[in-house]
Scaffold this motif. Structure first.
Motif, PDB file in Angstrom:
ATOM      1  N   GLU A  43       7.290  -0.294   7.982  1.00 32.92           N
ATOM      2  CA  GLU A  43       7.991   0.721   8.771  1.00 32.92           C
ATOM      3  C   GLU A  43       7.427   0.848  10.173  1.00 32.92           C
ATOM      4  O   GLU A  43       8.135   1.209  11.112  1.00 32.92           O
ATOM      5  CB  GLU A  43       7.930   2.068   8.061  1.00 32.92           C
ATOM      6  CG  GLU A  43       9.086   2.215   7.113  1.00 32.92           C
ATOM      7  CD  GLU A  43       8.996   3.460   6.271  1.00 32.92           C
ATOM      8  OE1 GLU A  43       8.132   4.308   6.551  1.00 32.92           O
ATOM      9  OE2 GLU A  43       9.773   3.568   5.332  1.00 32.92           O
ATOM     10  N   ASP A  44       6.143   0.565  10.351  1.00 29.52           N
ATOM     11  CA  ASP A  44       5.585   0.719  11.696  1.00 29.52           C
ATOM     12  C   ASP A  44       5.724  -0.553  12.526  1.00 29.52           C
ATOM     13  O   ASP A  44       5.211  -0.633  13.626  1.00 29.52           O
ATOM     14  CB  ASP A  44       4.121   1.161  11.615  1.00 29.52           C
ATOM     15  CG  ASP A  44       3.307   0.265  10.693  1.00 29.52           C
ATOM     16  OD1 ASP A  44       2.157   0.623  10.397  1.00 29.52           O
ATOM     17  OD2 ASP A  44       3.831  -0.783  10.259  1.00 29.52           O
ATOM     18  N   ASN A  54       0.820  -1.222   0.000  1.00 30.84           N
ATOM     19  CA  ASN A  54       0.000   0.000   0.000  1.00 30.84           C
ATOM     20  C   ASN A  54       0.844   1.258   0.000  1.00 30.84           C
ATOM     21  O   ASN A  54       0.550   2.243   0.676  1.00 30.84           O
ATOM     22  CB  ASN A  54      -0.930   0.018   1.235  1.00 30.84           C
ATOM     23  CG  ASN A  54      -2.076  -0.947   1.075  1.00 30.84           C
ATOM     24  OD1 ASN A  54      -2.428  -1.315  -0.049  1.00 30.84           O
ATOM     25  ND2 ASN A  54      -2.647  -1.387   2.177  1.00 30.84           N
ATOM     26  N   GLY A  55       1.930   1.231  -0.719  1.00 28.80           N
ATOM     27  CA  GLY A  55       2.765   2.414  -0.846  1.00 28.80           C
ATOM     28  C   GLY A  55       3.781   2.589   0.267  1.00 28.80           C
ATOM     29  O   GLY A  55       4.682   3.426   0.177  1.00 28.80           O
ATOM     30  N   VAL A  56       3.684   1.790   1.336  1.00 30.83           N
ATOM     31  CA  VAL A  56       4.619   1.929   2.446  1.00 30.83           C
ATOM     32  C   VAL A  56       5.796   0.978   2.213  1.00 30.83           C
ATOM     33  O   VAL A  56       5.591  -0.226   2.069  1.00 30.83           O
ATOM     34  CB  VAL A  56       3.915   1.584   3.782  1.00 30.83           C
ATOM     35  CG1 VAL A  56       4.898   1.678   4.923  1.00 30.83           C
ATOM     36  CG2 VAL A  56       2.722   2.488   4.007  1.00 30.83           C
ATOM     37  N   PRO A  57       7.035   1.467   2.157  1.00 27.48           N
ATOM     38  CA  PRO A  57       8.166   0.585   1.864  1.00 27.48           C
ATOM     39  C   PRO A  57       8.358  -0.454   2.962  1.00 27.48           C
ATOM     40  O   PRO A  57       8.101  -0.189   4.133  1.00 27.48           O
ATOM     41  CB  PRO A  57       9.366   1.523   1.803  1.00 27.48           C
ATOM     42  CG  PRO A  57       8.816   2.887   1.770  1.00 27.48           C
ATOM     43  CD  PRO A  57       7.439   2.852   2.308  1.00 27.48           C
ATOM     44  N   VAL A  58       8.800  -1.624   2.564  1.00 24.36           N
ATOM     45  CA  VAL A  58       8.997  -2.736   3.485  1.00 24.36           C
ATOM     46  C   VAL A  58      10.472  -2.812   3.856  1.00 24.36           C
ATOM     47  O   VAL A  58      11.336  -2.706   3.005  1.00 24.36           O
ATOM     48  CB  VAL A  58       8.542  -4.051   2.812  1.00 24.36           C
ATOM     49  CG1 VAL A  58       9.086  -5.255   3.537  1.00 24.36           C
ATOM     50  CG2 VAL A  58       7.045  -4.113   2.746  1.00 24.36           C
ATOM     51  N   ASN A  59      10.738  -2.999   5.139  1.00 31.68           N
ATOM     52  CA  ASN A  59      12.111  -3.097   5.614  1.00 31.68           C
ATOM     53  C   ASN A  59      12.344  -4.516   6.112  1.00 31.68           C
ATOM     54  O   ASN A  59      11.945  -4.873   7.203  1.00 31.68           O
ATOM     55  CB  ASN A  59      12.306  -2.080   6.747  1.00 31.68           C
ATOM     56  CG  ASN A  59      13.762  -1.982   7.135  1.00 31.68           C
ATOM     57  OD1 ASN A  59      14.605  -2.658   6.545  1.00 31.68           O
ATOM     58  ND2 ASN A  59      14.047  -1.159   8.113  1.00 31.68           N
ATOM     59  N   GLY A  60      12.945  -5.349   5.296  1.00 24.21           N
ATOM     60  CA  GLY A  60      13.156  -6.741   5.698  1.00 24.21           C
ATOM     61  C   GLY A  60      11.841  -7.486   5.658  1.00 24.21           C
ATOM     62  O   GLY A  60      11.233  -7.625   4.607  1.00 24.21           O
ATOM     63  N   THR A  61      11.366  -7.946   6.817  1.00 23.37           N
ATOM     64  CA  THR A  61      10.079  -8.620   6.847  1.00 23.37           C
ATOM     65  C   THR A  61       9.012  -7.750   7.493  1.00 23.37           C
ATOM     66  O   THR A  61       7.876  -8.158   7.642  1.00 23.37           O
ATOM     67  CB  THR A  61      10.149  -9.934   7.648  1.00 23.37           C
ATOM     68  OG1 THR A  61      10.594  -9.610   8.965  1.00 23.37           O
ATOM     69  CG2 THR A  61      11.110 -10.908   7.018  1.00 23.37           C
ATOM     70  N   LEU A  62       9.378  -6.540   7.915  1.00 25.65           N
ATOM     71  CA  LEU A  62       8.418  -5.698   8.619  1.00 25.65           C
ATOM     72  C   LEU A  62       8.128  -4.450   7.822  1.00 25.65           C
ATOM     73  O   LEU A  62       8.965  -3.970   7.066  1.00 25.65           O
ATOM     74  CB  LEU A  62       8.994  -5.261   9.972  1.00 25.65           C
ATOM     75  CG  LEU A  62       9.524  -6.355  10.886  1.00 25.65           C
ATOM     76  CD1 LEU A  62      10.267  -5.719  12.038  1.00 25.65           C
ATOM     77  CD2 LEU A  62       8.380  -7.198  11.399  1.00 25.65           C
TER      78      LEU A  62
END
Lengths: 217, 180
Positions: free
Chosen positions: A77-78, A67-75
């Motif tokens: 950002e929040d 949904n437009g939010v970049p993924v960091n690893g498996t999580l």
């Protein structure tokens, strides 16, 4: 884009400079409805597509954004787990972006050191004495050209298999190194190259190589 | 002063006299800082070494020369290509030792010492010692350990500047692959 990347490796085999030039991006963003047809699984600290293929999304691609939010690893950002979001029906329809995993800097450093060792093996395997190391590594998607100077520094270029005159480009990179890296008194030999002029000139040289097709050395 | 017309100068080329002045300023400042001639000689050699390790890549990139297998080839490369490229002079190679591991570079017109006179108080100063350092640094990067020193010095009454270079050994452990 005929020349994909430039790597400079120091005498000990450590990567001291790396520049990616227009690597072909394969990002695909699609909106999905429940249930998801692709099988996702955590792979190497990323969520990868293990099975299922549609609309340009292939096995091996990893989740890059939800949904437009970049993924960091498996999580996300929040802090939410991507797999949890994807398996919850309430979150659909959901837009997920997939793409080929990009090499991180540490991975590039490791690969450069490995290539340095293979370079040596290449020379030792030779049936003739006095052989050079690996000069060209060819695959169906790219060719890696390597040039070692008499002082032991290696310049590598990843290019299109059909790219002409990459040797001339490598010599130009050698000249740019001799000028903008070595003549900078604040640059220490064998250390990572953090000289802006060097960056600018490499980029200019790459652009010129693409425009003219061959380099004017 | 009689000077040729300077209007048509290429903006990227610096005047040779500025180079002489700059080098002179460096030596003068070193003398003020260190006071001992021997110490200044050492510092000049060290500065030359740092220049040499960087200059060698420029030399290799521009000359496209391949590895020298013989000390004679090395001496020719230094005299005919190296000095020509960077100082615009061509010293002559001479006075080979019987074992072929030592040679002299004789420089007739040395741009470093134009307009320079050495006072008696600094009679132990090797004014051109930076050149010795440059040769040592550059050859070390291509895996040859050498020493070099000044034999004849125009500032001390000789007619030419003479530099002697002696080959010590090949640095085998640092040799890049495929070059042995």
């Amino acid at each position: 884009m005929t020349l994909f990347a430039v790597y400079v490796v120091n005498r000990a085999g450590g990567l001291i400079y790396q520049y990616d030039n227009n690597l072909p991006r394969t990002d695909v963003e699609k909106t999905f409805s429940y249930p998801l047809e692709l099988v996702l699984k955590p792979q190497d600290n990323k969520i990868g597509v293990v099975f299922g293929q549609r609309d340009g999304i292939k096995v091996g691609h990893v989740v890059q954004a939800v949904n437009g939010v970049p993924v960091n690893g498996t999580l996300l950002e929040d802090g939410q787990e991507v797999l949890d979001i994807v398996s919850n029906e309430a979150n659909y329809p959901i837009a997920i972006k997939f793409g080929r995993p990009k090499l991180r800097t540490n991975e590039k450093i490791m690969l450069a050191s490995m290539f340095h060792s293979l370079f040596v093996i290449g020379s030792q395997l030779s049936p003739e004495p006095q052989s050079s190391g690996i000069e060209v590594l060819e695959t169906d998607a790219f060719k890696l050209h390597c040039f070692q100077t008499l002082t032991g520094i290696k310049f590598m270029v990843l290019a299109d298999p059909k790219a002409p005159a990459v040797d001339a480009f490598l010599k130009k990179v050698h000249e740019i190194y001799a000028d903008f890296a070595l003549k900078n008194p604040f640059y220490s030999i064998d250390m990572p190259i953090r000289c802006e002029l060097f960056d600018t000139n490499i980029q200019a040289c790459l652009e010129q190589a693409e425009k003219t097709g061959i380099t004017n050395v | 002063m009689s000077r040729p017309n300077v209007k048509g100068l290429d903006p990227k080329k610096v005047s040779g006299e500025l180079f002489t002045l700059t080098y002179g300023a460096i030596v003068a400042q070193l003398l003020k800082d260190y006071e001992s001639d021997e110490e200044v000689n050492k510092q000049l050699d060290r500065m030359g070494y740092n220049i040499g390790v960087r200059l060698i890549e420029d030399f290799l990139a521009r000359s496209g020369i391949s590895r020298c297998n013989d000390f004679r080839e090395t001496s020719d490369a230094i005299a005919k290509i190296g000095f020509k490229m960077f100082l615009g002079i061509t010293p002559s190679v001479s006075n080979w030792s019987p074992a072929g591991d030592e040679f002299s570079l004789q420089i007739e017109s040395n741009p470093l010492v134009d307009f320079v006179e050495l006072p008696d108080s600094h009679s132990n100063l090797s004014y051109c010692n930076i050149l010795c350092g440059v040769i040592r640094g550059a050859l070390e990067m291509v895996h040859m350990e050498v020493t070099s020193w000044i034999v004849q010095d125009v500032l001390k009454g000789d007619s030419i500047t003479e530099l002697r270079v002696r080959f010590i050994r090949r640095l085998e452990d640092a040799l890049p692959v495929g070059e042995d």
